[in-house]
Design a protein around this motif. Structure first.
Motif, PDB file in Angstrom:
ATOM      1  N   PHE A 265       0.823  -1.201   0.000  1.00  0.00           N
ATOM      2  CA  PHE A 265       0.000   0.000   0.000  1.00  0.00           C
ATOM      3  C   PHE A 265       0.863   1.258   0.000  1.00  0.00           C
ATOM      4  N   VAL A 266       0.352   2.304  -0.638  1.00  0.00           N
ATOM      5  CA  VAL A 266       0.959   3.621  -0.512  1.00  0.00           C
ATOM      6  C   VAL A 266       0.288   4.324   0.663  1.00  0.00           C
ATOM      7  N   GLU A 267       0.941   5.392   1.156  1.00  0.00           N
ATOM      8  CA  GLU A 267       0.364   6.204   2.224  1.00  0.00           C
ATOM      9  C   GLU A 267       0.095   7.603   1.707  1.00  0.00           C
ATOM     10  N   ARG A 273       6.693   6.587  -4.995  1.00  0.00           N
ATOM     11  CA  ARG A 273       7.654   5.979  -5.929  1.00  0.00           C
ATOM     12  C   ARG A 273       8.333   4.735  -5.362  1.00  0.00           C
ATOM     13  N   LEU A 274       8.709   4.782  -4.084  1.00  0.00           N
ATOM     14  CA  LEU A 274       9.398   3.640  -3.490  1.00  0.00           C
ATOM     15  C   LEU A 274       8.486   2.415  -3.455  1.00  0.00           C
ATOM     16  N   ILE A 275       7.242   2.617  -3.039  1.00  0.00           N
ATOM     17  CA  ILE A 275       6.290   1.508  -2.993  1.00  0.00           C
ATOM     18  C   ILE A 275       6.034   0.971  -4.396  1.00  0.00           C
ATOM     19  N   ILE A 278       8.944  -1.245  -5.385  1.00  0.00           N
ATOM     20  CA  ILE A 278       8.888  -2.559  -4.740  1.00  0.00           C
ATOM     21  C   ILE A 278       7.799  -3.414  -5.365  1.00  0.00           C
ATOM     22  N   ALA A 279       6.656  -2.807  -5.643  1.00  0.00           N
ATOM     23  CA  ALA A 279       5.555  -3.545  -6.264  1.00  0.00           C
ATOM     24  C   ALA A 279       5.952  -4.071  -7.638  1.00  0.00           C
ATOM     25  N   SER A 280       6.648  -3.222  -8.396  1.00  0.00           N
ATOM     26  CA  SER A 280       7.067  -3.609  -9.743  1.00  0.00           C
ATOM     27  C   SER A 280       8.034  -4.778  -9.712  1.00  0.00           C
TER      28      SER A 280
END
Length: 323
Positions: A265-267, A273-275, A278-280
């Motif tokens: 999840f993003v906040e 971008r960091l999330i 990691i998701a990618s």
């Protein structure tokens, strides 16, 4: 010299000005809330008897907030200043000094169950726990930078109930004539919080235990994890000022690839971008946006504390069960 300190003398004059005093409502308590979540809790306790000024508004990040001269003026004229404490508001000390306020600074975490920032242990009893922790040595650099305790105590609804009790006590102390109203409002709102706590527990119970590990941007959900049994993993620390190292990110990616995380999840207050990276790299789909340190603006899904907590658990549950 900072802009706040340059204006400190002027702020004192404004606070003592007969004109300023004359324009204030005799029946309205002037309350400063350090950020949007506290403002909402205070509104539910104070009702029409209080005028609330929020320093860090909806969508704002109190970790990195820089006070404005207008903030010092507002604090100078306040009857009560409500803050989280536990070093969450890094700007607070210099703002209070610049304002010259004589209003009580009320730390709403006092009396809450407080977790260490490393989440290795927890302390109960507010100030007593704070003092005990201050005497301990912490080798972790993040603890040194951002304090020994996790400040996000409101992520446990039971702690939010303590915040509400502390607000009622503060308002009664400042406005004895309204005390019965404050107590009644706090009791009524407390019933809503008890129902919310039960709702969250019921939702978590519908998620298989082996699938209750998720990834978020920064380490803001330790109290939710402790209270409700969802394991949160974050590349950044308890403050959004901290940055994840390449080693941290690599370790997190390996953990996800080992099927130990069910959703990501993003906040609302952090850069996505960091999330997304990691998701990618792990093949996870971002499950939505969670609200940690701030409410949403009007029209959003988290305009109140209860809305925020309900939105978060609904989003978490939906993302996990569809993955």
């Amino acid at each position: 010299m900072s802009a706040l300190l340059k204006l400190a003398a002027a702020v004192s004059v404004i606070a003592l000005s007969p004109t300023a005093v004359a324009t204030a409502s005799a029946q309205e308590l002037s309350v400063i809330a350090s950020f949007s979540i506290i403002a909402d809790l205070a509104k539910n306790v104070g009702g029409d008897r209080v005028k609330i000024t929020t320093l860090v508004g909806p969508g704002g990040d109190a970790h990195v907030y820089e006070p404005k001269p207008a903030d010092a003026v507002a604090v100078a004229g306040a009857d009560v200043v409500l803050v989280n404490g536990l070093e969450f508001e890094g700007f607070l000390e210099r703002l209070v000094e610049a304002s010259g306020t004589t209003a009580p600074i009320v730390e709403l975490t006092s009396g809450s169950e407080i977790l260490s920032s490393a989440e290795e242990e927890h302390h109960e009893g507010g100030e007593e726990g704070h003092q005990e922790g201050a005497e301990e040595e912490h080798a972790d650099e993040e603890d040194e930078d951002h304090g020994a305790f996790d400040p996000h105590a409101w992520q446990s609804v039971r702690n939010a109930e303590v915040y509400v009790d502390n607000i009622a006590v503060a308002f009664c102390s400042a406005d004895a004539a309204g005390c019965d109203t404050y107590k009644a409002n706090a009791e009524a709102y407390g019933e809503q919080l008890i129902a919310l706590d039960a709702e969250i527990r019921a939702a978590v119970a519908q998620i298989p235990e082996e699938r209750r590990t998720i990834i978020t941007s920064h380490d803001a959900f330790g109290y939710f994890e402790h209270e409700y049994g969802v394991d949160f993993v974050a590349p950044e620390g308890v403050s959004t000022e901290s940055e994840a190292s390449a080693a941290d990110i690599a370790a997190l990616i390996e953990q996800v690839r080992a099927d130990k995380a069910s959703a990501i999840f993003v906040e609302s207050i952090t850069n996505s971008r960091l999330i997304e990276q990691i998701a990618s790299e792990t093949g996870l789909t971002v499950g939505g946006e969670l609200y940690s340190d701030a409410l949403s603006s009007e029209g959003g899904p988290a305009v109140t504390y209860i809305d925020m907590m309900r939105h978060n658990i609904t989003t978490i549950k939906a993302a996990i069960l569809r993955s």
